[in-house]
Design an enzyme around this catalytic site. Sequence first.
Site, short mmCIF file in Angstrom:
data_model
loop_
_atom_site.label_atom_id
_atom_site.label_comp_id
_atom_site.label_asym_id
_atom_site.label_seq_id
_atom_site.Cartn_x
_atom_site.Cartn_y
_atom_site.Cartn_z
N LEU A 1 6.24 -6.23 -3.52
CA LEU A 1 6.27 -5.71 -2.17
C LEU A 1 4.91 -5.16 -1.79
O LEU A 1 4.11 -4.77 -2.64
CB LEU A 1 7.35 -4.63 -2.01
N SER A 2 4.62 -5.18 -0.48
CA SER A 2 3.36 -4.72 0.08
C SER A 2 2.23 -5.58 -0.50
O SER A 2 2.29 -6.80 -0.43
CB SER A 2 3.19 -3.22 -0.17
N ASN A 3 1.21 -4.97 -1.09
CA ASN A 3 0.17 -5.78 -1.71
C ASN A 3 0.73 -6.65 -2.82
O ASN A 3 0.26 -7.77 -3.06
CB ASN A 3 -0.94 -4.89 -2.27
N MET B 1 0.82 -1.13 0.00
CA MET B 1 0.00 0.00 0.00
C MET B 1 0.87 1.20 0.00
O MET B 1 1.61 1.39 0.92
CB MET B 1 -0.79 0.14 1.21
#
Length: 615
Positions: free
Chosen positions: A274-276, A1
């Site tokens: 990365l992240s979502n 995000m």
Amino acid sequence: MSLFPRAWLILLLAPVIAGCVSTSRTTGHSMKAADFVRGDIRITDYRHGDDLLSAGLGLKGLSGPPAPFADPQHPTASELRRRAIQASWKGIADLGPLGGYGHVYGGVPDVPGREYQAFAWIPGARQPHRVLLQVPDHFDTQRRCLVVTASSGSRGIYGAIALAGAWGLPRGCAVAYTDKGTGAGYFDYTSDTGVALDGTRAQRASAPLEFEPPAQAGAQGVAIKHLHSGDNPEADWGRHVLQAARFGLAMLDKAFPGQAPFTAQNTTIIATGLSNGGGAVLQAAGLDDEHLLAGVVALEPNIYVQGQGRALYDYATQASILLPCALSGERFAKVPLARTPEGKVPAAWTARCASLHAQGKLVGGDAQAQAESAYHQLREAGWIDNAMAVSASVTAFDLWRAITAGYASSYARTDASNMPCGFHYAALGADGKPAAATDAVRAAWWADGSGIPPGNGIGLLGGTDASGDPALAGEQCLRALWEGHDEQARAVQASVAATAATLPRADLPLFVLHGADDGLLPTVFSSEPYIAWLREQGRHPLYWKVPHAQHFDAFLPLPGFGQSHLPLMPYGYWALDRLWAHLYEAAPWPTDLPTPQGRARGAGALDAAMLDLPR
């Protein structure tokens, strides 16, 4: 995000040279493996002052002011692409003068090549997702490598370029991207326009659009693909990644017909995100029945193990209610962004303590005691102190409410006119009130938008009341969708359950890296239960809980923030290097790898010794 303010990105940059474009229909032998593509495949060459990795900007240009549009009301496709790439880099990487990018780690070399881009459909989906393959001119046909990735946060198609593109393209790998059903292909009901394949605005039904919601008489405001497609795309993020890998193979057939076919048997496919996007590649690992993936590197993943971890919507709705009060406590007084520039507790945070106390949800006779009460509730729910401290940034920028209001609509599968809890999105005028977007503002959305407003001239409205704590009513309504039992609450809970991870195959090399100080996706709710579950099931993932790293490398240039932290990106690049050595140089894949014990950057510039990366 990856949502954060853009006030520090507001000057102009000199024009650079555009690329050349052609299009191809989805026909011929190489298209058989890409029957999920509808319409044209846009094929674009980028050379001679433009390139794949930075659109010709280089590191200096990427870190500079926004790339300009010659005519802001009608930017060209090349101008939009350049600025979308720049915005994606700035949204993910620390390009600040103390951050070390380009000399301590990473780099932005000129990488000429070709792009193949299309709209693709997951079976049963109402709306498409974008897929893109970048093929460098120096693609190594003898050591065939395809990196597949998904955008971070809710970003658009270039949302992982600073990780996957920066690592893979200079190495001679092709890189396949998916926006995984997210992105800034916003649909504006006032003008009845969306975003065409080349990033420019187009009228409904005049061209295939990235997102085209059903026509509604009298509809107003702005519709967001991730939130209003009706598809709950998060449940299919793994399928989006695998489809992007298949698209990449099919486009390599097209790029090198004399070398075709490109398959998972003769082309090494590495998934990273990365992240979502990290959660998406881990979801893909669990769905990879065809053994497409040769290895996976996931950074700070949004991953949910049902029954063991906590879903983002669960802890984010709790955080949005309690963290403003908890962070007003004296224990967080010296935390960056937990106080105003004058050293005061934000008035809204003090009001939150009073509101919750009046509702009987906090104990204590004064604001400090109430802050302690909120803090202990969060501790009992699993929050740890360093995650709470760093989440002051998320709380100060009002990201919890932005995330949960949007995700609630995605999970409930509502359209833009019927979001839960009275929320809606609208273009804003100069006075901050709803108004028709100007042509210039609307045209820039695809390049500049993070995928979830507010921002870029779009406001998140509704979900408030006339009390002294106007946001609380909407935030408690959103929380009730997690804890409640009515029809909409059950729909939200079912959609969240559909995002749960599934088990990857036993022999898949898998490396998860997560910042110990992540305040948006705390490790205790995401990576740690996932890794524990894999090990319980006989898998052997590598896991680094990286000291001093947090969620947003791009926040590190903020005053007072970077001194306490390290970037996570260099650890991700190192992990990909280690996977490469295993897949191409026969280096054994370790069963364990001690986590580096770096030290915080401090007031000076980053140096390599601070990272403590293995040699």
